[in-house]
Design a protein around this motif. Structure first.
Motif, PDB file in Angstrom:
ATOM      1  N   LYS A   2       0.848  -1.183   0.000  1.00 61.65           N
ATOM      2  CA  LYS A   2       0.000   0.000   0.000  1.00 61.65           C
ATOM      3  C   LYS A   2       0.890   1.241   0.000  1.00 61.65           C
ATOM      4  N   THR A   4       1.062   5.479  -0.010  1.00 56.56           N
ATOM      5  CA  THR A   4       0.277   6.615   0.452  1.00 56.56           C
ATOM      6  C   THR A   4       1.122   7.875   0.312  1.00 56.56           C
ATOM      7  N   THR A 166      -7.951   2.283  -5.154  1.00 53.47           N
ATOM      8  CA  THR A 166      -8.046   3.207  -4.021  1.00 53.47           C
ATOM      9  C   THR A 166      -9.508   3.500  -3.748  1.00 53.47           C
ATOM     10  N   TYR A 199      -4.867   5.356   0.354  1.00 58.83           N
ATOM     11  CA  TYR A 199      -3.930   4.305  -0.027  1.00 58.83           C
ATOM     12  C   TYR A 199      -4.120   3.876  -1.477  1.00 58.83           C
ATOM     13  N   THR A 201      -3.582   0.568  -3.213  1.00 55.56           N
ATOM     14  CA  THR A 201      -3.369  -0.841  -2.889  1.00 55.56           C
ATOM     15  C   THR A 201      -3.094  -1.621  -4.164  1.00 55.56           C
ATOM     16  N   GLU A 205      -2.541  -7.509  -3.796  1.00 54.31           N
ATOM     17  CA  GLU A 205      -3.060  -7.559  -2.427  1.00 54.31           C
ATOM     18  C   GLU A 205      -4.543  -7.936  -2.403  1.00 54.31           C
ATOM     19  N   ILE A 277      -9.180  -2.110   0.922  1.00 56.02           N
ATOM     20  CA  ILE A 277      -8.506  -1.025   0.206  1.00 56.02           C
ATOM     21  C   ILE A 277      -8.269   0.167   1.128  1.00 56.02           C
ATOM     22  N   GLY A 278      -9.286   0.564   1.876  1.00 53.82           N
ATOM     23  CA  GLY A 278      -9.105   1.681   2.786  1.00 53.82           C
ATOM     24  C   GLY A 278     -10.392   2.402   3.115  1.00 53.82           C
TER      25      GLY A 278
END
Length: 286
Positions: A2, A4, A166, A199, A201, A205, A277-278
């Motif tokens: 990830k 950022t 994302t 993030y 990703t 993942e 993912i976030g």
């Protein structure tokens, strides 16, 4: 992996998420003896993304433990990057949402629209409610980040040109759009009407993108939730579709549609939650 972008001493610097901490690419360069960019868009455009991901999977976990790491709770996130070449969106992509809004079966091809760079904000930034509209909606969406220049890509080959995913929020002036469907571009284009991050990703993942759930939250409450498997047009199909219209470049962003929108008012907190993912959060204000 990830990636950022965090704010450090008035700079926006790329970093890797490692558990509950982040490590700046700047520090990784010193340890790894590399010269990778400290900006995610440049990393993508310069072909460094796969290099960093390979390093992370090969030796990164061992070396990262010895590095200077910033505690996640102490960092301030910026947008993943500024000024992508293209920001595209797909409308009414979840089957039940499309039927609800149009009252008829889905179209053969998706509704698409663009977002200007001036609409871009990041996590925790304010969504500015324009005076021209009294009904602003926000929609949580899974977004795709293009990793390689590509054209006319077959659906089966799309994973090879995608950097990752994302979270995003797409804002719309609903009352302007309601006046005439042809006004969709104006309704989507106000400043601060597109948020993404925190993030990026990588696709390795994500075991099965079809199983990812997407939620739109308002003031802590989940208003809409659905899974990617219920999309009319899958993420890989969408990228292939766009690539047959135009050349896609590293850093291009494609939003894949929302399970549902919420009306936002001054002081509201809206969130996009994409499983694995976030979580993206923004505040609305006049």
């Amino acid at each position: 992996m990830k990636l950022t972008t965090v704010k450090v001493d008035n700079e926006e610097l790329a970093a890797i998420l490692f558990g509950q901490k982040v490590i700046l690419i700047r520090d990784i360069n010193e340890i790894a003896g590399a010269n990778w960019s400290e900006n995610i868009l440049s990393i993508l455009q310069n072909g460094q993304f796969s290099q960093i991901n390979s390093w992370y999977k090969r030796v990164g976990n061992k070396e990262i433990i010895e590095m200077n790491r910033l505690v996640l709770e102490s960092v301030t996130f910026a947008p993943l990057y500024r000024h992508p070449e293209k920001i595209w969106g797909v409308g009414m992509n979840y089957i039940d949402k499309a039927i609800e809004l149009s009252g008829k079966p889905p179209e053969e091809e998706p509704v698409i629209f663009m977002k200007p760079n001036s609409s871009l904000i990041g996590p925790e930034d304010d969504i500015l409610l324009p005076y021209q509209s009294t009904q602003i909606t926000a929609e949580a969406e899974l977004a795709i980040i293009i990793g390689k220049t590509c054209k006319n890509v077959e659906e089966a080959d799309v994973p090879g040109v995608v950097a990752g995913f994302t979270t995003s929020l797409d804002m719309t002036a609903k009352d302007i759009h309601a006046k005439n469907p042809r006004y969709i571009q104006r309704a989507k284009s106000f400043d601060t009407f597109f948020s993404f991050g925190p993030y990026l990703t990588t696709i390795d993942e994500v075991k099965d993108v079809r199983r990812i759930s997407v939620e739109t939250k308002l003031n802590g409450e989940v208003y809409h939730s659905n899974t990617v498997s219920n999309m009319m047009y899958s993420p890989w199909w969408i990228v292939s579709f766009f690539s047959r219209i135009m050349t896609l470049h590293p850093g291009d962003v494609i939003m894949t549609g929302t399970p549902g929108s919420v009306l936002i008012s001054d002081g509201d907190v809206v969130e996009s939650l994409v499983e694995g993912i976030g979580k993206l959060r923004n505040y609305s204000c006049k």
